[in-house]
Design an enzyme around this catalytic site. Structure first.
Site, PDB file in Angstrom:
ATOM      1  N   GLY A 257       0.799  -1.229   0.000  1.00 38.85           N
ATOM      2  CA  GLY A 257       0.000   0.000   0.000  1.00 38.85           C
ATOM      3  C   GLY A 257       0.825   1.270   0.000  1.00 38.85           C
ATOM      4  N   GLU A 299       4.962  -5.966   1.649  1.00 41.25           N
ATOM      5  CA  GLU A 299       4.460  -6.416   0.350  1.00 41.25           C
ATOM      6  C   GLU A 299       4.245  -5.255  -0.624  1.00 41.25           C
ATOM      7  OE1 GLU A 299       0.776  -8.377   1.374  1.00 41.25           O
ATOM      8  OE2 GLU A 299       1.836 -10.128   2.103  1.00 41.25           O
ATOM      9  N   GLY A 301       3.885  -3.298  -3.990  1.00 45.31           N
ATOM     10  CA  GLY A 301       3.669  -3.574  -5.409  1.00 45.31           C
ATOM     11  C   GLY A 301       3.905  -2.278  -6.171  1.00 45.31           C
ATOM     12  N   ARG A 339      -7.471   2.948 -14.711  1.00 47.90           N
ATOM     13  CA  ARG A 339      -7.409   3.604 -13.398  1.00 47.90           C
ATOM     14  C   ARG A 339      -8.078   4.984 -13.341  1.00 47.90           C
ATOM     15  NH1 ARG A 339      -3.550   4.804 -10.872  1.00 47.90           N
ATOM     16  NH2 ARG A 339      -4.257   4.028  -8.857  1.00 47.90           N
ATOM     17  N   CYS A 370     -14.988   3.233 -26.924  1.00 49.41           N
ATOM     18  CA  CYS A 370     -16.350   3.748 -27.061  1.00 49.41           C
ATOM     19  C   CYS A 370     -17.007   3.937 -25.710  1.00 49.41           C
ATOM     20  CB  CYS A 370     -17.165   2.818 -27.943  1.00 49.41           C
ATOM     21  SG  CYS A 370     -16.585   2.945 -29.615  1.00 49.41           S
TER      22      CYS A 370
HETATM   23  N1  LLP Z   1      -0.688  -6.996  -0.271  1.00 47.66           N
HETATM   24  C1  LLP Z   1      -1.997  -7.226  -0.372  1.00 47.66           C
HETATM   25  C2  LLP Z   1      -2.617  -8.255   0.467  1.00 47.66           C
HETATM   26  C3  LLP Z   1      -2.769  -6.495  -1.292  1.00 47.66           C
HETATM   27  O1  LLP Z   1      -4.071  -6.737  -1.398  1.00 47.66           O
HETATM   28  C4  LLP Z   1      -2.138  -5.520  -2.093  1.00 47.66           C
HETATM   29  C5  LLP Z   1      -2.910  -4.737  -3.068  1.00 47.66           C
HETATM   30  C6  LLP Z   1      -0.763  -5.329  -1.951  1.00 47.66           C
HETATM   31  C7  LLP Z   1      -0.062  -6.077  -1.015  1.00 47.66           C
HETATM   32  C8  LLP Z   1       0.013  -4.343  -2.772  1.00 47.66           C
HETATM   33  O2  LLP Z   1      -0.406  -3.032  -2.645  1.00 47.66           O
HETATM   34  P1  LLP Z   1       0.500  -1.880  -3.308  1.00 47.66           P
HETATM   35  O3  LLP Z   1       1.816  -1.882  -2.563  1.00 47.66           O
HETATM   36  O4  LLP Z   1       0.688  -2.202  -4.737  1.00 47.66           O
HETATM   37  O5  LLP Z   1      -0.253  -0.638  -3.108  1.00 47.66           O
HETATM   38  N2  LLP Z   1      -6.039  -1.768  -8.552  1.00 47.66           N
HETATM   39  C9  LLP Z   1      -5.729  -0.741  -7.559  1.00 47.66           C
HETATM   40  C10 LLP Z   1      -4.860  -1.283  -6.452  1.00 47.66           C
HETATM   41  C11 LLP Z   1      -5.451  -2.508  -5.794  1.00 47.66           C
HETATM   42  C12 LLP Z   1      -4.512  -3.068  -4.772  1.00 47.66           C
HETATM   43  C13 LLP Z   1      -4.983  -4.368  -4.280  1.00 47.66           C
HETATM   44  N3  LLP Z   1      -4.142  -4.962  -3.303  1.00 47.66           N
HETATM   45  C14 LLP Z   1      -5.088   0.450  -8.250  1.00 47.66           C
HETATM   46  O6  LLP Z   1      -4.984   0.470  -9.469  1.00 47.66           O
HETATM   47  O7  LLP Z   1      -4.715   1.416  -7.591  1.00 47.66           O
END
Ligand code: LLP
Length: 441
Positions: A257, A299, A301, A339, A370
């Site tokens: 997150g 974690e 991403g 997004r 579209c």
């Molecule tokens: N760990 C868990 C259990 C998660 O559910 C997520 C993201 C992450 C780690 C990684 O989060 P990050 O570090 O990437 O923020 N589609 C949305 C984001 C959905 C994230 C879902 N879970 C967007 O485009 O912003």
């Protein structure tokens, strides 16, 4: 907190520069030439930035809390080339499906460092994870706890697990990506007593080995305080479980997150700031609560791969509604980046073939799909744009390609990895034939 205005070029990968011709360069490659060679829309990933971000997380957290394991959240974007880099960089992986797991398996990723998440893992997916020796299964609910114990028992094995807990902390992010609050579909809530019941059941499950707890609050979380609050709630709960059941917390997974700047006026903590605050809280609480030192799992991403990716589009139609709006239409849109339409996400952009020209007019960058909501960037101040120009949008490495679709039967873009002046295709562009390959008449 980083309160400075971020210059537009600083949102691009670390290797971004502007050539004498006024073209944007990434990884030593002229992106206008790449657009010509590989076609558009095109996604570029910069290998130097990718490896740098992996190391930054390891170094910044490891500095204050040496027993930290960084596991990359595959959902942000995983393909085989990226999985290979994460393996080389010594990261673990967070996967949420048999598909993500298969990508990891295909590059001989050390599966002991894979954490399998998800609120509804199927028996097939769990069996695949057990076949391949996935390190941890992060159990989300009572159904899964029972199912997993049964599957593991049939194999006469033992499986290491974590429990996903819901601490009821609001991360103040978009409703669709908030997960740590009590009404969330994820995890065992602390406040209802279900988390305690899950611990009791997990400890008495014959073939499961409960190593620790996980929470994930949401994404992106631009404040540090929600992490601090959740860490405190979950650690106090761990202490209570120690008292009640003799449970020992050996792993503590605080999810991902971590936010990244998408626009020049974004104010989000740096990786170093997150690391200092999170580990500070953890260090002081484990001493205060006499908990021993669990391994810390993080974690990230988006914060690893977001800045790594750049989307390139070619400008086609330009439509001016006098006195109202000027649309610059590009050859992709919500099919490759949903997004803005889904979350109201904001992006910046640059005219890659006129990157040194001053911004002079406000335009809206529209996609070709579209749907009126197919707008990539609203009301952005750009240099003058003509058909044929190449628009580059930064911070497109996370959650664009993985949420892409074939809406309007648009083939998905090609992806190229750049490094030291070399560009290699890491996913070829879909063809019209690909679109029909799975159809049967
Ligand atoms: N760990 C868990 C259990 C998660 O559910 C997520 C993201 C992450 C780690 C990684 O989060 P990050 O570090 O990437 O923020 N589609 C949305 C984001 C959905 C994230 C879902 N879970 C967007 O485009 O912003």
């Amino acid at each position: 907190m980083n309160a400075r205005k971020v210059p537009r070029l600083a949102l691009f990968p670390l290797t971004a520069e502007i050539s004498q011709k006024g073209h944007l360069l990434i990884g030593g490659c002229d992106v206008v030439e790449l657009a010509e060679e590989f076609g558009t829309p095109l996604y570029l990933f910069d290998e130097i930035t990718l490896r740098h971000k992996c190391r930054e997380f390891k170094d910044e957290f490891g500095k204050y809390y040496p027993d930290t394991l960084v596991i990359y959240a595959s959902k942000a974007f995983l393909n085989r080339a990226l999985a290979f880099v994460f393996k080389e960089e010594g990261l673990g992986l967070d996967v949420v499906s048999g598909g993500e797991l298969s990508i990891a398996h295909s590059v001989d990723f050390p599966l002991g460092k894979v954490y399998f998440h998800g609120n509804n893992k199927t028996p097939e997916e769990l069996n695949l994870a057990l076949d391949w020796g996935v390190g941890r299964i992060v159990v989300d609910n009572f159904y899964e706890l029972e199912l997993l114990n049964k599957l593991v028992k049939e194999r006469r094995m033992r499986q290491d697990i974590l429990l996903r807990l819901t601490p009821a902390v609001d991360p103040h992010t978009h409703q669709y990506t908030t997960t740590g609050t009590i009404e969330s579909k994820f995890g065992f809530p602390l406040a209802t007593g279900q988390a305690e019941e899950a611990v009791r059941q997990a400890l008495s499950a014959s073939n499961l080995n409960l190593l620790g707890f996980h929470f994930h609050l949401g994404s992106p979380v631009s404040e540090i305080q929600p992490y601090e609050l959740a860490i405190e709630l979950v650690l106090r709960f761990a202490q209570e479980m120690g008292r009640k059941f003799g449970f020992n917390l050996s792993e503590f997974d605080i999810g991902g997150g971590f936010a990244v700047p998408y626009t020049m006026d974004s104010k989000v903590p740096t990786i170093a700031e997150y690391a200092r605050a999170v580990t500070g809280k953890l260090n002081s609480l484990v001493s205060e609560l006499g908990l021993g030192r669990p391994r810390l799992i993080i974690e990230p991403g988006r914060a690893i791969v977001g800045q790594v990716g750049v989307a390139l589009y070619k400008v086609g139609a330009i439509k001016e509604i006098p006195g109202i709006k000027k649309y610059v239409c590009v050859d992709g849109g919500i099919s490759d980046n949903i997004r803005p339409a889904l979350y109201g996400a904001k992006y910046e952009a640059l005219v890659a073939n006129k990157a040194s020209k001053a911004e002079r007019e406000v335009v809206t960058i529209a996609g070709k799909l579209c749907q009126s909501g197919d707008i990539l960037v609203r009301d952005i101040n750009l240099g003058s744009v003509q058909p044929g120009d190449i628009i580059a949008i930064p911070v497109c490495g996370a959650y664009c390609i993985p949420m892409s679709s074939n809406y309007n039967a648009l083939p998905r873009p090609a992806i190229v990895m750049v490094k030291e002046g070399q560009a290699r295709l890491i996913r070829r562009r879909e063809t019209y034939q690909d679109l029909m390959n799975l159809d049967l008449i």
